[in-house]
Design a protein around this motif. Structure first.
Motif, PDB file in Angstrom:
ATOM      1  N   ASP A 106      -2.291   9.451  -0.648  1.00 22.54           N
ATOM      2  CA  ASP A 106      -2.996  10.085   0.468  1.00 22.54           C
ATOM      3  C   ASP A 106      -2.174  11.226   1.052  1.00 22.54           C
ATOM      4  O   ASP A 106      -2.722  12.277   1.402  1.00 22.54           O
ATOM      5  CB  ASP A 106      -3.295   9.050   1.550  1.00 22.54           C
ATOM      6  CG  ASP A 106      -4.138   9.630   2.667  1.00 22.54           C
ATOM      7  OD1 ASP A 106      -5.313   9.977   2.405  1.00 22.54           O
ATOM      8  OD2 ASP A 106      -3.615   9.772   3.797  1.00 22.54           O
ATOM      9  N   SER A 107      -0.868  11.031   1.141  1.00 20.13           N
ATOM     10  CA  SER A 107       0.005  12.075   1.668  1.00 20.13           C
ATOM     11  C   SER A 107      -0.023  13.317   0.777  1.00 20.13           C
ATOM     12  O   SER A 107      -0.182  14.446   1.255  1.00 20.13           O
ATOM     13  CB  SER A 107       1.435  11.551   1.788  1.00 20.13           C
ATOM     14  OG  SER A 107       2.339  12.587   2.133  1.00 20.13           O
ATOM     15  N   LYS A 139       0.814  -1.216   0.000  1.00 21.28           N
ATOM     16  CA  LYS A 139       0.000   0.000   0.000  1.00 21.28           C
ATOM     17  C   LYS A 139       0.849   1.269   0.000  1.00 21.28           C
ATOM     18  O   LYS A 139       0.402   2.329   0.456  1.00 21.28           O
ATOM     19  CB  LYS A 139      -0.968   0.004   1.186  1.00 21.28           C
ATOM     20  CG  LYS A 139      -1.905  -1.192   1.212  1.00 21.28           C
ATOM     21  CD  LYS A 139      -2.968  -1.048   2.285  1.00 21.28           C
ATOM     22  CE  LYS A 139      -3.873  -2.266   2.355  1.00 21.28           C
ATOM     23  NZ  LYS A 139      -4.568  -2.549   1.087  1.00 21.28           N
ATOM     24  N   LYS A 154     -11.173  13.992  -2.554  1.00 22.43           N
ATOM     25  CA  LYS A 154     -11.258  14.587  -1.210  1.00 22.43           C
ATOM     26  C   LYS A 154     -12.206  15.784  -1.193  1.00 22.43           C
ATOM     27  O   LYS A 154     -12.721  16.150  -0.138  1.00 22.43           O
ATOM     28  CB  LYS A 154      -9.866  14.990  -0.725  1.00 22.43           C
ATOM     29  CG  LYS A 154      -8.986  13.784  -0.390  1.00 22.43           C
ATOM     30  CD  LYS A 154      -7.693  14.194   0.247  1.00 22.43           C
ATOM     31  CE  LYS A 154      -6.873  12.957   0.661  1.00 22.43           C
ATOM     32  NZ  LYS A 154      -7.511  12.171   1.726  1.00 22.43           N
ATOM     33  N   THR A 165      -7.281  11.504  -6.891  1.00 21.34           N
ATOM     34  CA  THR A 165      -7.349  11.426  -5.428  1.00 21.34           C
ATOM     35  C   THR A 165      -7.656  12.790  -4.819  1.00 21.34           C
ATOM     36  O   THR A 165      -8.458  12.897  -3.881  1.00 21.34           O
ATOM     37  CB  THR A 165      -6.024  10.893  -4.852  1.00 21.34           C
ATOM     38  OG1 THR A 165      -5.696   9.657  -5.492  1.00 21.34           O
ATOM     39  CG2 THR A 165      -6.140  10.650  -3.358  1.00 21.34           C
ATOM     40  N   SER A 170      -3.687  14.920   0.642  1.00 21.97           N
ATOM     41  CA  SER A 170      -4.045  15.563   1.910  1.00 21.97           C
ATOM     42  C   SER A 170      -3.362  16.911   2.058  1.00 21.97           C
ATOM     43  O   SER A 170      -3.963  17.891   2.524  1.00 21.97           O
ATOM     44  CB  SER A 170      -3.669  14.662   3.090  1.00 21.97           C
ATOM     45  OG  SER A 170      -4.402  13.455   3.053  1.00 21.97           O
ATOM     46  N   ASN A 184      -0.772   3.887  -2.362  1.00 19.96           N
ATOM     47  CA  ASN A 184      -1.925   4.547  -1.744  1.00 19.96           C
ATOM     48  C   ASN A 184      -1.495   5.505  -0.646  1.00 19.96           C
ATOM     49  O   ASN A 184      -2.099   6.572  -0.467  1.00 19.96           O
ATOM     50  CB  ASN A 184      -2.883   3.497  -1.175  1.00 19.96           C
ATOM     51  CG  ASN A 184      -3.590   2.704  -2.266  1.00 19.96           C
ATOM     52  OD1 ASN A 184      -3.708   3.167  -3.401  1.00 19.96           O
ATOM     53  ND2 ASN A 184      -4.050   1.515  -1.933  1.00 19.96           N
ATOM     54  N   ARG A 185      -0.462   5.134   0.084  1.00 20.25           N
ATOM     55  CA  ARG A 185       0.015   6.013   1.158  1.00 20.25           C
ATOM     56  C   ARG A 185       0.646   7.278   0.581  1.00 20.25           C
ATOM     57  O   ARG A 185       0.489   8.374   1.131  1.00 20.25           O
ATOM     58  CB  ARG A 185       1.014   5.259   2.035  1.00 20.25           C
ATOM     59  CG  ARG A 185       0.345   4.167   2.876  1.00 20.25           C
ATOM     60  CD  ARG A 185       1.332   3.089   3.276  1.00 20.25           C
ATOM     61  NE  ARG A 185       2.305   3.564   4.261  1.00 20.25           N
ATOM     62  CZ  ARG A 185       3.351   2.856   4.660  1.00 20.25           C
ATOM     63  NH1 ARG A 185       3.566   1.643   4.142  1.00 20.25           N
ATOM     64  NH2 ARG A 185       4.183   3.332   5.552  1.00 20.25           N
TER      65      ARG A 185
END
Length: 573
Positions: free
Chosen positions: A167-168, A160, A236, A232, A171, A163-164
């Motif tokens: 997301d980082s 993952k 959000k 991504t 975000s 995906n990490r």
């Protein structure tokens, strides 16, 4: 860039050839590890102390002499294995954003877990990723780029890591700009603000973090990774659509600037089209036009072209002439038609039976009229431009409101200049596109000296300008006109005199009103002669050409008739 140092022993790895690596030590090596085309001559014990996979492989093997093992599927290839091997020997290894994913995936492959040895490489790389890398904006992007490596794809997905990374990055891009404290790239100047950032100790710093602070850094990503990031970020839902549009624009322009073959550019256009927000004003008009130009050039398909054309047409008022000049005239005509159709009533009603009425404000119409006038002036410079294409486009916007007709006059004059072989009928057709009553005084002054314009057009311009200039003076005069005078043919000297009178009348506009009125009547007499002498020619020409006469011609005849009637009434009184 963040980094982590592991181990303390000196690096003893050396090469005897391009495809051979060994550890410089007194103790003879007893294991050969083949990774792709590189042979590593190592010692069993350091590897067994850290790697669960090596422990299993040694258990299976009963050869007490030097054994040879193939690890061709290890993520990261020879580089990834060497990091793990050095860690097993306790040699100094420096982890950073460029090699941490390789080390993490290779360690996972070699089963370097805590169950084998405390403080093992899997644990160390995880700590580094979570505590440093994913907390840093630029390092997160670098790590994400390293996941594109062919040998890392499956293993990094299983862990993952992709995906990490996503997301980082997403975000951080979604955070309130007021809370941004990390380093980012932002070289673009905001000319609309007109302010430069102040200097602190000779270093220029950004006072306020702009909303699109992250856009430039993502331009370094390959197309497939960029697509994942933008998807991504959109998911959000915290980034405004205009900023997303700005990101797509910046990324596309960077890629087009860097060049590439048509296959890559076509793939880029397809990806950007997929990512475009559906909302009408989320993407700038100039960017959409750029996409349309590339789509047509690369033949990306009718569906893409139609979709882009629809979006551009709906916000055509925001376009610039420089955006349109690279498009084909027929394509521009199609965009204008889409814009014009917004004022039409939809053919089909909604579920309640109501008809949808689309509306375009007058300011937008004025902008589009001016835009197309300027576009026509640009394409008129092309001597190969057919008359029909020029007039067809001009006629589509003829119903749009204009502050003045100076723009279309400039386009007509340029077209006449670049097409000297035009017939009288063709010249008349072009000149019908403008309304002589809506030319500014400056344009009129230019037009009456313009040898390229047909004589009748010059006379119309003179007539309306004299009417406009004389409207401020007295409406009565002792000078009268007879029937013979109205029907007589003016000489070239009279036309020259009329032009001279027009010039002097403009100069003496602040003078005696009766003097202006007298000049007005005399000029009107000469103008009437010109119109009378042209009546027969006009009738003959109208039979040779199709279409209704211009507003200029119709109104001039009416004014001439009214003026003549008034003169005859005065002469008989």
């Amino acid at each position: 860039m963040k980094f982590m140092k592991l181990g303390s022993k000196p690096d003893l790895f050396q090469s005897s050839s391009e495809n051979t690596r060994y550890v410089a030590a007194e103790l003879a090596t007893d294991i050969i590890v083949n990774v792709c085309n590189v042979k590593f001559y190592l010692h069993k014990f350091p590897l067994l102390s850290k790697s669960g996979r090596f422990q299993k492989m040694m258990t299976i093997s009963h050869d007490e002499n030097a054994i040879e093992i193939d690890l061709h599927e290890i993520p990261g290839g020879p580089g990834g294995f060497e990091i793990c091997a050095k860690f097993c020997y306790g040699m100094t290894v420096t982890l950073n954003a460029y090699n941490v994913v390789v080390a993490r995936c290779a360690a996972e492959y070699l089963e370097m877990h805590e169950i084998v040895d405390k403080g093992n490489l899997v644990y160390k790389t995880e700590v580094f990723l979570d505590s440093s890398i994913f907390r840093t904006w630029k390092d997160s992007i670098i790590v994400f780029q390293t996941t594109k490596s062919l040998l890392l794809t499956s293993s990094s997905d299983e862990l993952k890591i992709v995906n990490r990374c996503l997301d980082s990055i997403a975000s951080k891009a979604s955070m309130d700009p007021c809370k941004i404290e990390w380093s980012y790239t932002y070289n673009r100047t905001k000319s609309e603000n007109g302010n430069e950032t102040p200097l602190y100790n000779g270093v220029r710093k950004q006072v306020m973090v702009p909303k699109d602070w992250w856009v430039e850094d993502l331009c370094e990503l390959p197309v497939d990774l960029y697509k994942k990031v933008i998807t991504t970020i959109r998911g959000k839902g915290k980034v405004s659509l205009d900023v997303l549009g700005e990101s797509l624009k910046a990324y596309t322009q960077r890629r087009l600037k860097n060049g590439g073959d048509d296959v890559k550019i076509r793939s880029l256009i397809e990806t950007i089209m997929f990512l475009l927000p559906k909302e009408k004003t989320s993407v700038s008009c100039d960017f959409l036009i750029q996409l349309l130009h590339e789509s047509v050039r690369l033949d990306c398909g009718e569906t893409r072209r139609r979709e882009l054309g629809q979006r551009i047409g709906q916000q055509l008022q925001n376009a610039l002439v420089s955006d349109l000049v690279n498009l084909d005239v027929d394509l521009v005509q199609e965009l204008v038609k889409i814009f014009m159709m917004q004022d039409q009533i939809a053919d089909n009603g909604d579920e309640h039976g109501f008809l949808e009425v689309k509306f375009v404000d007058s300011a937008s119409k004025v902008k589009v009229a001016k835009l197309i006038d300027c576009y026509l002036a640009e394409i008129a410079k092309n001597p190969d431009l057919p008359l029909l294409k020029f007039t067809d486009l001009a006629e589509i916007v003829s119903t749009l409101p204009r502050i003045s007709h100076d723009g279309i006059y400039r386009a007509i004059d340029t077209f006449l200049k670049e097409h000297p072989g035009m017939s009288k009928i063709e010249k008349k057709r072009v000149c019908r596109l403008m309304d002589c009553r809506k030319l500014s005084s400056e344009a009129c002054m230019h037009a009456i000296q313009n040898e390229r314009l047909p004589l009748r057009i010059v006379v119309q311009i003179l007539f309306f300008e004299q009417i406009r200039a004389g409207s401020h003076g007295s409406s009565r005069s002792g000078t009268t006109n007879t029937e013979e005078e109205w029907d007589s043919v003016p000489t070239s000297e009279e036309l020259k005199s009329l032009k001279g009178e027009f010039g002097s009348l403009r100069i003496k506009e602040g003078g005696n009103g009766n003097r202006k009125a007298k000049g007005m009547v005399m000029s009107t007499r000469i103008l009437s002669k010109l119109f009378s002498s042209k009546d027969k020619d006009s009738d003959n020409e109208s039979s040779e050409t199709s279409g209704s006469p211009s507003p200029c011609s119709t109104n001039v005849r009416e004014m001439k008739s009214n003026t003549g009637s008034r003169s005859r009434r005065r002469s008989t009184s």
